[in-house]
Design a protein around this motif. Structure first.
Motif, PDB file in Angstrom:
ATOM      1  N   ASP A   1      40.812  65.318  -5.192  1.00 17.65           N
ATOM      2  CA  ASP A   1      39.294  65.690  -4.931  1.00 17.65           C
ATOM      3  C   ASP A   1      38.894  65.601  -3.795  1.00 17.65           C
ATOM      4  O   ASP A   1      38.854  64.977  -2.936  1.00 17.65           O
ATOM      5  N   LYS A   2      39.405  66.920  -3.130  1.00 14.60           N
ATOM      6  CA  LYS A   2      38.963  67.254  -1.697  1.00 14.60           C
ATOM      7  C   LYS A   2      37.340  67.172  -1.340  1.00 14.60           C
ATOM      8  O   LYS A   2      37.427  66.973  -0.072  1.00 14.60           O
ATOM      9  N   ASN A   3      36.306  67.666  -1.996  1.00 16.41           N
ATOM     10  CA  ASN A   3      35.406  67.937  -1.610  1.00 16.41           C
ATOM     11  C   ASN A   3      35.014  66.223  -1.009  1.00 16.41           C
ATOM     12  O   ASN A   3      33.876  66.248  -0.401  1.00 16.41           O
ATOM     13  N   GLU A   4      35.697  65.411  -2.509  1.00 17.40           N
ATOM     14  CA  GLU A   4      34.534  63.863  -2.314  1.00 17.40           C
ATOM     15  C   GLU A   4      35.291  63.411  -0.933  1.00 17.40           C
ATOM     16  O   GLU A   4      34.412  62.967  -0.473  1.00 17.40           O
ATOM     17  N   ALA A   5      36.323  64.147  -0.836  1.00 17.16           N
ATOM     18  CA  ALA A   5      37.150  63.291   0.185  1.00 17.16           C
ATOM     19  C   ALA A   5      36.611  63.882   1.895  1.00 17.16           C
ATOM     20  O   ALA A   5      35.985  62.823   2.863  1.00 17.16           O
ATOM     21  N   ASP A   6      35.802  65.060   1.881  1.00 14.62           N
ATOM     22  CA  ASP A   6      35.414  65.883   3.091  1.00 14.62           C
ATOM     23  C   ASP A   6      34.484  65.403   3.444  1.00 14.62           C
ATOM     24  O   ASP A   6      33.781  64.820   4.159  1.00 14.62           O
ATOM     25  N   GLY A   7      33.207  65.069   1.686  1.00 16.44           N
ATOM     26  CA  GLY A   7      32.098  64.533   1.866  1.00 16.44           C
ATOM     27  C   GLY A   7      31.889  62.801   2.665  1.00 16.44           C
ATOM     28  O   GLY A   7      31.059  63.115   3.098  1.00 16.44           O
ATOM     29  N   ALA A   8      32.656  62.342   2.226  1.00 18.67           N
ATOM     30  CA  ALA A   8      33.440  60.807   2.397  1.00 18.67           C
ATOM     31  C   ALA A   8      33.616  60.645   4.799  1.00 18.67           C
ATOM     32  O   ALA A   8      32.429  60.009   5.392  1.00 18.67           O
ATOM     33  N   ALA A   9      33.984  62.075   5.208  1.00 19.16           N
ATOM     34  CA  ALA A   9      34.171  62.005   6.098  1.00 19.16           C
ATOM     35  C   ALA A   9      33.066  62.218   6.806  1.00 19.16           C
ATOM     36  O   ALA A   9      33.139  60.977   7.952  1.00 19.16           O
ATOM     37  N   VAL A  10      32.461  63.170   6.457  1.00 17.65           N
ATOM     38  CA  VAL A  10      31.095  64.388   7.166  1.00 17.65           C
ATOM     39  C   VAL A  10      29.927  62.803   7.490  1.00 17.65           C
ATOM     40  O   VAL A  10      29.753  62.657   8.075  1.00 17.65           O
TER      41      VAL A  10
ATOM     42  N   GLY B   1      31.698  73.998  13.392  1.00 23.22           N
ATOM     43  CA  GLY B   1      32.219  73.295  12.558  1.00 23.22           C
ATOM     44  C   GLY B   1      32.690  73.492  11.430  1.00 23.22           C
ATOM     45  O   GLY B   1      32.741  75.135  10.861  1.00 23.22           O
ATOM     46  N   GLU B   2      33.188  72.965  10.156  1.00 22.60           N
ATOM     47  CA  GLU B   2      33.713  73.228   9.024  1.00 22.60           C
ATOM     48  C   GLU B   2      32.833  73.215   7.387  1.00 22.60           C
ATOM     49  O   GLU B   2      31.731  73.153   7.947  1.00 22.60           O
ATOM     50  N   GLY B   3      33.098  73.848   6.682  1.00 21.95           N
ATOM     51  CA  GLY B   3      32.786  73.760   5.795  1.00 21.95           C
ATOM     52  C   GLY B   3      31.939  74.742   4.923  1.00 21.95           C
ATOM     53  O   GLY B   3      31.521  75.638   3.931  1.00 21.95           O
ATOM     54  N   GLU B   4      31.851  75.782   5.695  1.00 19.17           N
ATOM     55  CA  GLU B   4      31.146  77.261   5.488  1.00 19.17           C
ATOM     56  C   GLU B   4      31.933  78.243   4.654  1.00 19.17           C
ATOM     57  O   GLU B   4      31.511  78.436   3.613  1.00 19.17           O
ATOM     58  N   MET B   5      33.151  78.288   4.370  1.00 20.74           N
ATOM     59  CA  MET B   5      33.908  79.119   3.809  1.00 20.74           C
ATOM     60  C   MET B   5      34.202  78.521   2.882  1.00 20.74           C
ATOM     61  O   MET B   5      34.352  79.467   1.224  1.00 20.74           O
ATOM     62  N   ASP B   6      34.658  77.328   2.587  1.00 25.40           N
ATOM     63  CA  ASP B   6      34.646  76.543   1.373  1.00 25.40           C
ATOM     64  C   ASP B   6      33.156  75.944   0.402  1.00 25.40           C
ATOM     65  O   ASP B   6      33.853  75.478  -0.839  1.00 25.40           O
ATOM     66  N   GLU B   7      32.854  75.713   0.900  1.00 26.50           N
ATOM     67  CA  GLU B   7      30.686  75.503   0.681  1.00 26.50           C
ATOM     68  C   GLU B   7      30.693  74.395   0.417  1.00 26.50           C
ATOM     69  O   GLU B   7      30.813  73.745  -0.783  1.00 26.50           O
ATOM     70  N   ALA B   8      31.918  73.120   1.539  1.00 27.58           N
ATOM     71  CA  ALA B   8      32.205  72.117   1.568  1.00 27.58           C
ATOM     72  C   ALA B   8      30.345  71.135   2.559  1.00 27.58           C
ATOM     73  O   ALA B   8      29.976  72.517   2.322  1.00 27.58           O
TER      74      ALA B   8
ATOM     75  N   GLY C   1      21.392  60.448  25.491  1.00 36.86           N
ATOM     76  CA  GLY C   1      22.578  61.064  26.327  1.00 36.86           C
ATOM     77  C   GLY C   1      22.465  61.732  27.243  1.00 36.86           C
ATOM     78  O   GLY C   1      21.543  63.093  26.348  1.00 36.86           O
ATOM     79  N   PRO C   2      23.270  62.517  27.738  1.00 38.50           N
ATOM     80  CA  PRO C   2      23.439  63.871  28.430  1.00 38.50           C
ATOM     81  C   PRO C   2      24.086  65.184  27.089  1.00 38.50           C
ATOM     82  O   PRO C   2      24.628  64.582  26.338  1.00 38.50           O
ATOM     83  N   ALA C   3      23.802  66.187  28.042  1.00 40.20           N
ATOM     84  CA  ALA C   3      24.063  67.308  26.352  1.00 40.20           C
ATOM     85  C   ALA C   3      24.978  67.922  26.033  1.00 40.20           C
ATOM     86  O   ALA C   3      25.984  67.933  26.798  1.00 40.20           O
ATOM     87  N   MET C   4      25.849  67.660  24.776  1.00 40.24           N
ATOM     88  CA  MET C   4      27.175  68.019  25.325  1.00 40.24           C
ATOM     89  C   MET C   4      27.379  68.644  24.058  1.00 40.24           C
ATOM     90  O   MET C   4      26.454  69.183  22.917  1.00 40.24           O
ATOM     91  N   ASP C   5      28.162  69.828  24.120  1.00 41.31           N
ATOM     92  CA  ASP C   5      28.922  70.630  23.194  1.00 41.31           C
ATOM     93  C   ASP C   5      29.757  69.862  21.378  1.00 41.31           C
ATOM     94  O   ASP C   5      30.638  69.057  22.555  1.00 41.31           O
ATOM     95  N   ILE C   6      29.817  70.046  20.193  1.00 45.36           N
ATOM     96  CA  ILE C   6      30.792  69.030  19.720  1.00 45.36           C
ATOM     97  C   ILE C   6      31.780  70.259  18.528  1.00 45.36           C
ATOM     98  O   ILE C   6      30.570  70.877  17.790  1.00 45.36           O
ATOM     99  N   ALA C   7      32.256  69.929  18.640  1.00 44.34           N
ATOM    100  CA  ALA C   7      33.412  70.870  17.886  1.00 44.34           C
ATOM    101  C   ALA C   7      33.709  69.884  16.409  1.00 44.34           C
ATOM    102  O   ALA C   7      34.465  68.959  17.055  1.00 44.34           O
ATOM    103  N   VAL C   8      33.941  70.037  15.345  1.00 46.85           N
ATOM    104  CA  VAL C   8      34.197  69.015  14.799  1.00 46.85           C
ATOM    105  C   VAL C   8      34.868  69.891  13.361  1.00 46.85           C
ATOM    106  O   VAL C   8      34.878  70.495  12.955  1.00 46.85           O
ATOM    107  N   ASP C   9      35.538  69.640  13.061  1.00 45.67           N
ATOM    108  CA  ASP C   9      36.385  68.841  11.079  1.00 45.67           C
ATOM    109  C   ASP C   9      36.351  67.276  11.167  1.00 45.67           C
ATOM    110  O   ASP C   9      37.617  67.058  10.828  1.00 45.67           O
ATOM    111  N   PRO C  10      35.766  66.960  10.451  1.00 48.09           N
ATOM    112  CA  PRO C  10      35.978  65.947   9.491  1.00 48.09           C
ATOM    113  C   PRO C  10      36.644  65.347   9.004  1.00 48.09           C
ATOM    114  O   PRO C  10      37.245  64.249   9.054  1.00 48.09           O
TER     115      PRO C  10
END
Length: 332
Positions: A40-49, A68-75, A88-97
């Motif tokens: 179940d990849k969506n459960e795995a992704d949801g737990a990571a998020v 970030g991730e998720g828009e194409m897969d609706e995850a 704290g300091p303003a930061m950009d974040i790139a992420v793939d949980p």
């Protein structure tokens, strides 16, 4: 970092921030590892998020997810524009949980949890679309490969620059029908091809290691993974070019909205994708050619992570030992 963050009181904080990032990717990896092999990849992704969100609450930044991730897969996703951090300091974040949700669900190699940070404005701000990419490692002449050049020409130039026979060059690409011509032309040039089912961030990093299993990564994949790969490539002094790929006018218009005044179809250099002082962290969920996966036991687990910083060029492999009695979110 900015001039302010170079002042004495911030130097230690900057260094500590890299270790804080490891805790974020460790948390996501531990949580998703409960779902390894369960199909179940969506459960795995949801737990990571959810684990990543919780861990970010302890990091001393004012962070904004810019890609970030998720828009194409609706995850489940850490969505673009989401605010994270304890201030704290303003930061950009790139992420793939969870980079490689299917890899985790099927217990296949190279599933990772991945985060990169940069000062505000230093990561490409883009929708979750596809991106064409080409990556090679350090110690090569500038422009030795070009996204718009025929792959055979790139292979020949790379082999010459590396002092290797073309037959020793290995190109890595996702095993997709859309890469049939890329694969055929690479083999026609005399080079070898390593195909992967998922996980192009790990593959891009592998192309930057002197003793890596591949010499070049090429082909199209997700834009979030492209920015994350660029953050790692920056830290490793490699080379990368990319271009966003759009399926329709709506996607292109969204990219224009995110980057006013910029041509959405332009070729992107490495610093167009990730500039400034970049921090990168990845933790293995399943073992692969980059990192060992989670080792779970009755009362504890072991993690293996890679953390890098572009300013210092330092790469650290970090082994963590986690007690489920105090980290209950990892003991499911």
């Amino acid at each position: 970092m900015s001039a302010d963050t170079r002042k004495g009181s911030f130097i230690v904080s900057d260094r500590n921030l890299a270790l804080e990032l490891v805790r974020v990717t460790e948390a996501a990896a531990l949580a998703s590892s409960h779902w390894t092999g369960r199909g179940d990849k969506n459960e795995a992704d949801g737990a990571a998020v959810e684990a990543m969100r919780t861990a970010f609450d302890t990091v001393a930044i004012d962070g904004t997810v810019v890609i970030g991730e998720g828009e194409m897969d609706e995850a489940p996703m850490l969505y673009i524009g989401e605010k994270v951090g304890a201030g704290g300091p303003a930061m950009d974040i790139a992420v793939d949980p969870l980079e490689g949700t299917t890899l985790c669900a099927k217990d296949l190699p190279n599933a990772l949890t991945v985060v990169a940070l940069a000062e505000k404005g230093n990561f490409l701000h883009a929708p979750d679309v596809y991106m064409d990419k080409i990556v090679v490692g350090a110690g090569l002449p500038d422009g030795v490969v070009d996204l718009d050049a025929p792959i055979g020409e790139n292979i020949r130039n790379l082999a010459k620059a590396r002092g290797k026979d073309i037959g020793e060059i290995v190109l890595c690409a996702l095993d997709r029908d859309r890469h049939a011509e890329l694969i055929a032309k690479t083999r026609e040039a005399g080079a070898r091809v390593k195909l992967i089912s998922d996980g192009d961030v790990a593959a891009a990093i592998d192309a930057c290691f002197t003793q890596g299993s591949v010499d070049i990564y090429a082909g199209s994949g997700g834009a979030p993974e492209g920015v994350l790969a660029a953050a790692a490539v920056r830290c490793m002094n490699g080379q990368m070019q990319a271009r966003l790929l759009f399926e329709d006018d709506a996607q292109r218009e969204r990219a224009v909205t995110m980057n006013p005044g910029k041509n959405p179809d332009r070729k992107l250099g490495l610093t167009d994708l990730a500039s400034g002082d970049v921090l990168f962290s990845a933790t293995g969920v399943t073992s692969g050619f980059l990192l060992r996966g989670i080792r779970r036991h009755a009362d504890h687990a072991t993690t293996h992570s890679l953390v890098m910083r572009s300013k210092s060029g330092t790469l650290r492999f970090v082994e963590g030992h986690h007690n489920f009695a105090t980290k209950t979110w990892g003991a499911r």
